[in-house]
Design a protein around this motif. Structure first.
Motif, PDB file in Angstrom:
ATOM      1  N   GLU A 105       4.225  13.757   3.739  1.00 36.38           N
ATOM      2  CA  GLU A 105       3.943  12.345   4.049  1.00 36.38           C
ATOM      3  C   GLU A 105       2.689  12.167   4.920  1.00 36.38           C
ATOM      4  OE1 GLU A 105       8.418  13.338   4.430  1.00 36.38           O
ATOM      5  OE2 GLU A 105       6.519  14.086   5.229  1.00 36.38           O
ATOM      6  N   HIS A 106       1.645  12.939   4.681  1.00 38.27           N
ATOM      7  CA  HIS A 106       0.519  12.934   5.618  1.00 38.27           C
ATOM      8  C   HIS A 106      -0.234  11.611   5.642  1.00 38.27           C
ATOM      9  CE1 HIS A 106      -1.175  14.434   1.800  1.00 38.27           C
ATOM     10  NE2 HIS A 106      -2.311  13.902   2.181  1.00 38.27           N
ATOM     11  N   ARG A 107      -0.432  10.941   4.488  1.00 38.05           N
ATOM     12  CA  ARG A 107      -1.173   9.677   4.491  1.00 38.05           C
ATOM     13  C   ARG A 107      -0.353   8.553   5.131  1.00 38.05           C
ATOM     14  NH1 ARG A 107      -2.888  11.721  -0.376  1.00 38.05           N
ATOM     15  NH2 ARG A 107      -1.295  10.611  -1.560  1.00 38.05           N
ATOM     16  N   THR A 108       0.945   8.531   4.845  1.00 37.70           N
ATOM     17  CA  THR A 108       1.814   7.530   5.461  1.00 37.70           C
ATOM     18  C   THR A 108       1.853   7.721   6.973  1.00 37.70           C
ATOM     19  OG1 THR A 108       3.184   7.585   3.453  1.00 37.70           O
ATOM     20  CG2 THR A 108       4.100   6.479   5.381  1.00 37.70           C
ATOM     21  N   ALA A 109       1.956   8.966   7.404  1.00 44.82           N
ATOM     22  CA  ALA A 109       1.980   9.260   8.840  1.00 44.82           C
ATOM     23  C   ALA A 109       0.674   8.851   9.505  1.00 44.82           C
ATOM     24  CB  ALA A 109       2.244  10.751   9.053  1.00 44.82           C
ATOM     25  N   GLN A 110      -0.446   9.123   8.840  1.00 45.91           N
ATOM     26  CA  GLN A 110      -1.738   8.751   9.413  1.00 45.91           C
ATOM     27  C   GLN A 110      -1.880   7.242   9.526  1.00 45.91           C
ATOM     28  OE1 GLN A 110      -4.122  11.169  10.525  1.00 45.91           O
ATOM     29  NE2 GLN A 110      -4.704   9.264  11.589  1.00 45.91           N
ATOM     30  N   LEU A 111      -1.392   6.526   8.506  1.00 42.85           N
ATOM     31  CA  LEU A 111      -1.437   5.064   8.550  1.00 42.85           C
ATOM     32  C   LEU A 111      -0.655   4.548   9.755  1.00 42.85           C
ATOM     33  CD1 LEU A 111      -0.928   2.659   5.547  1.00 42.85           C
ATOM     34  CD2 LEU A 111       0.371   2.321   7.639  1.00 42.85           C
ATOM     35  N   ALA A 112       0.546   5.082   9.971  1.00 44.79           N
ATOM     36  CA  ALA A 112       1.357   4.649  11.110  1.00 44.79           C
ATOM     37  C   ALA A 112       0.669   4.983  12.429  1.00 44.79           C
ATOM     38  CB  ALA A 112       2.734   5.305  11.046  1.00 44.79           C
ATOM     39  N   GLN A 115       0.829  -1.204   0.000  1.00 45.14           N
ATOM     40  CA  GLN A 115       0.000   0.000   0.000  1.00 45.14           C
ATOM     41  C   GLN A 115       0.866   1.258   0.000  1.00 45.14           C
ATOM     42  OE1 GLN A 115      -2.811   0.148   3.269  1.00 45.14           O
ATOM     43  NE2 GLN A 115      -3.064   2.366   3.089  1.00 45.14           N
ATOM     44  N   ILE A 116       1.870   1.300   0.870  1.00 45.10           N
ATOM     45  CA  ILE A 116       2.747   2.473   0.936  1.00 45.10           C
ATOM     46  C   ILE A 116       3.574   2.596  -0.338  1.00 45.10           C
ATOM     47  CG2 ILE A 116       4.619   3.570   2.217  1.00 45.10           C
ATOM     48  CD1 ILE A 116       3.659   2.057   4.697  1.00 45.10           C
ATOM     49  N   HIS A 117       4.044   1.447  -0.848  1.00 46.47           N
ATOM     50  CA  HIS A 117       4.868   1.476  -2.064  1.00 46.47           C
ATOM     51  C   HIS A 117       4.083   2.045  -3.243  1.00 46.47           C
ATOM     52  CE1 HIS A 117       8.296   0.036  -4.514  1.00 46.47           C
ATOM     53  NE2 HIS A 117       7.375  -0.032  -5.464  1.00 46.47           N
ATOM     54  N   GLN A 118       2.817   1.692  -3.327  1.00 45.30           N
ATOM     55  CA  GLN A 118       1.988   2.135  -4.453  1.00 45.30           C
ATOM     56  C   GLN A 118       1.516   3.572  -4.295  1.00 45.30           C
ATOM     57  OE1 GLN A 118      -1.375  -0.494  -5.245  1.00 45.30           O
ATOM     58  NE2 GLN A 118      -0.845  -0.451  -7.409  1.00 45.30           N
ATOM     59  N   ASP A 148      12.152   6.066   8.620  1.00 48.19           N
ATOM     60  CA  ASP A 148      11.864   7.246   7.819  1.00 48.19           C
ATOM     61  C   ASP A 148      10.762   6.919   6.816  1.00 48.19           C
ATOM     62  OD1 ASP A 148      13.653   5.509   6.632  1.00 48.19           O
ATOM     63  OD2 ASP A 148      15.204   7.000   6.290  1.00 48.19           O
ATOM     64  N   MET A 149      10.044   7.937   6.333  1.00 56.23           N
ATOM     65  CA  MET A 149       8.800   7.694   5.591  1.00 56.23           C
ATOM     66  C   MET A 149       8.788   8.222   4.162  1.00 56.23           C
ATOM     67  SD  MET A 149       5.813   8.547   8.399  1.00 56.23           S
ATOM     68  CE  MET A 149       6.303  10.255   8.651  1.00 56.23           C
ATOM     69  N   ASP A 150       9.670   9.165   3.795  1.00 59.99           N
ATOM     70  CA  ASP A 150       9.497   9.877   2.532  1.00 59.99           C
ATOM     71  C   ASP A 150      10.048   9.099   1.344  1.00 59.99           C
ATOM     72  OD1 ASP A 150      11.951  10.318   3.820  1.00 59.99           O
ATOM     73  OD2 ASP A 150      12.316  12.195   2.759  1.00 59.99           O
ATOM     74  N   ALA A 151       9.474   9.398   0.178  1.00 62.94           N
ATOM     75  CA  ALA A 151       9.875   8.775  -1.083  1.00 62.94           C
ATOM     76  C   ALA A 151      10.739   9.749  -1.883  1.00 62.94           C
ATOM     77  CB  ALA A 151       8.643   8.362  -1.885  1.00 62.94           C
ATOM     78  N   LEU A 152      11.126   9.307  -3.079  1.00 62.33           N
ATOM     79  CA  LEU A 152      12.029  10.080  -3.931  1.00 62.33           C
ATOM     80  C   LEU A 152      11.329  10.565  -5.209  1.00 62.33           C
ATOM     81  CD1 LEU A 152      15.105   7.727  -3.637  1.00 62.33           C
ATOM     82  CD2 LEU A 152      15.134  10.150  -3.022  1.00 62.33           C
ATOM     83  N   PRO A 153      11.806  11.666  -5.796  1.00 63.67           N
ATOM     84  CA  PRO A 153      11.260  12.129  -7.085  1.00 63.67           C
ATOM     85  C   PRO A 153      11.867  11.329  -8.239  1.00 63.67           C
ATOM     86  CG  PRO A 153      12.917  13.658  -6.304  1.00 63.67           C
ATOM     87  CD  PRO A 153      12.761  12.633  -5.221  1.00 63.67           C
ATOM     88  N   GLY A 160       6.402  18.627  11.426  1.00 57.21           N
ATOM     89  CA  GLY A 160       5.810  18.326  10.123  1.00 57.21           C
ATOM     90  C   GLY A 160       4.880  17.149  10.264  1.00 57.21           C
ATOM     91  N   HIS A 161       5.204  16.044   9.589  1.00 56.38           N
ATOM     92  CA  HIS A 161       4.347  14.862   9.652  1.00 56.38           C
ATOM     93  C   HIS A 161       4.935  13.754  10.528  1.00 56.38           C
ATOM     94  CE1 HIS A 161       1.534  16.438   6.756  1.00 56.38           C
ATOM     95  NE2 HIS A 161       2.514  16.697   5.907  1.00 56.38           N
ATOM     96  N   GLY A 162       5.824  14.115  11.438  1.00 57.34           N
ATOM     97  CA  GLY A 162       6.426  13.108  12.309  1.00 57.34           C
ATOM     98  C   GLY A 162       5.429  12.492  13.272  1.00 57.34           C
TER      99      GLY A 162
END
Length: 452
Positions: free
Chosen positions: A49-56, A38-41, A93-98, A73-75
């Motif tokens: 990273e608000h959705r990832t943070a909320q999931l955690a 889910q996170i990968h997609q 850590d939660m963030d992805a890359l461009p 921030g979204h920690g």
């Protein structure tokens, strides 16, 4: 500060291994595999990273953790109080890359989003932070299930904005250990996956990752016609001379026994072949293992940029704006040595290797302020069968690594080994108890434990 290892003995190592053995198979890893996909997609760029943070946060709340969100921030930080004992912090850590993902996986990211500068980018978890989140949630589940067999305080921290080097500092400045009421830990632990064989742990003392300072530089010039360069001051020429000259910082200004890397990652100037632009912009990345060497290299960079502008006859001062400042990551031996002994005891000699030093950077150490000891290790993520194939063919260098658009961890073995390694690491420093009558005990059953 002394590291909280109540009993660094063979009996302690045996207790930790038995707790892992008993509870590992009682955590439904398939659930966290789904979370990983889910996170990968649905990756999110740094500071977004608000959705990832909320999931955690939702998963920690469901487990009964006391949760602090929107830290720096979204920690997100979850706290589990479990009797008297040390306070141990685990970080993901939660963030992805461009980056545009090219794995062709069924759950590959096809997402695009605007970054914090408002520029639309492709987004992909090409550095494994999605696995870090999923495996730390699995670790939280494991340690919650095994809470009758350890004592102390567990902190699980989900950090934003690691890729841009600002998330850890933002969380600390945002009151992580003050206004937020999160207790300062006695030890801070973190792991990062890479392209090694899944299950392989690499850990070492001393400098293991470089410090990094990054800059956005504007070199002014005087625009004009390409056919009349004598009436202009070409910032492109100045920028090119600057890039070449910056390389002498490593080759001629640094002790050969030290290591410095100076990289010009981008140059942008002008739009037409027949126009001399009025400015050039470039980015500079400087890395070193020593804070003193890093500082000296930065001062040399500033001197060289100014001198090249003077040499070109530029009257205006160049602009040098610092965008990232990450200290070297220097593992504390008083943390890494007990961890190495426990990893060797639990996972075996074939699975534990020396980490060595790498010029990558991570702001993880900022989460350990005021002398709090810490340790950081690497964990392999390549399917063992695939690793053996590439090894036989002498092509290990061809395996996609972190920041590659083809980076694709093998989910099940990586997730299982990441959960096991982080759980064992936490138990190494928490006060552990002896598991009695462990055969056939379920996760939700009452477990009889006693001090050994």
């Amino acid at each position: 500060m002394r590291v909280p290892v109540p009993e660094p003995s063979g009996s302690k190592r045996q207790r930790v291994s038995r707790i892992l053995e008993h509870f590992r198979d009682k955590v439904d890893v398939r659930h966290f595999e789904d979370i990983y996909r889910q996170i990968h997609q649905d990756p999110e760029l740094s500071c977004l990273e608000h959705r990832t943070a909320q999931l955690a946060a939702d998963h920690l709340i469901a487990l009964g953790f006391n949760v602090h969100d929107k830290v720096g921030g979204h920690g997100v930080v979850g706290s589990l109080e479990n009797g008297q004992g040390p306070t141990v912090l685990l970080r993901a850590d939660m963030d992805a890359l461009p980056i545009q993902e090219e794995t062709q996986l069924s759950y590959a990211s096809t997402k695009r989003m605007a970054d914090v500068d408002g520029i639309e980018r492709p987004v992909a978890h090409a550095c494994g932070h999605d696995m870090h989140v999923a495996s730390l949630l699995a670790t939280a589940c494991f340690l919650h299930a095994a809470r009758a067999c350890w004592s102390g305080r567990l902190l699980v921290l989900f950090q934003p904005n690691e890729e841009r080097g600002g998330g850890a500092r933002a969380m600390v400045k945002g009151g992580l250990y003050g206004a937020r009421g999160v207790p300062k830990p006695d030890v801070v632990l973190g792991q990062h996956i890479g392209s090694n064989k899944a299950g392989i742990l690499r850990i070492g003392s001393g400098p293991v990752l470089a410090g990094k300072r990054a800059f956005r530089v504007r070199i002014p010039g005087k625009g004009g016609h390409a056919g009349a360069p004598q009436n202009a001051i070409d910032p492109v020429v100045t920028a090119c001379h600057t890039v070449i000259r910056l390389q002498v910082i490593a080759s001629r200004e640094t002790d050969p026994n030290e290591m410095v890397v100076v990289t010009c990652g981008s140059i942008h100037a002008g739009d037409a072949s027949n126009v001399i632009p009025d400015q050039a912009e470039m980015t500079v990345d400087i890395r070193a293992f020593s804070p003193e060497v890093l500082h000296k290299a930065v001062e040399s960079m500033k001197r060289i940029i100014k001198a090249e502008c003077d040499a070109s006859g530029i009257q205006e001062e160049p602009s040098i704006q610092e965008t990232e400042n990450v200290p070297p990551l220097i593992n504390d031996s008083e943390v890494t040595e007990p961890l190495r002994e426990q990893f060797l005891y639990t996972f075996g000699n074939d699975m534990v290797q020396d980490m060595g030093r790498g010029m990558a950077s991570d702001d993880f150490s900022i989460l350990a302020p005021d002398g709090v000891p810490y340790a950081y290790w690497n964990l392999g993520s390549t399917d063992p069968a695939l690793w053996r194939k590439y090894e036989r063919e002498g092509r290990l260098h061809d395996l996609p690594s972190n920041h590659s658009p083809l980076f694709a961890p093998s989910i099940k073995p990586t997730l299982e080994s990441a959960m096991s390694a982080m759980s064992v690491a936490a138990l190494t420093f928490l006060a552990t108890l002896t598991l009695e009558g462990h055969e056939g005990v379920g996760v939700e059953d009452e477990i009889v434990c006693m001090w050994n």
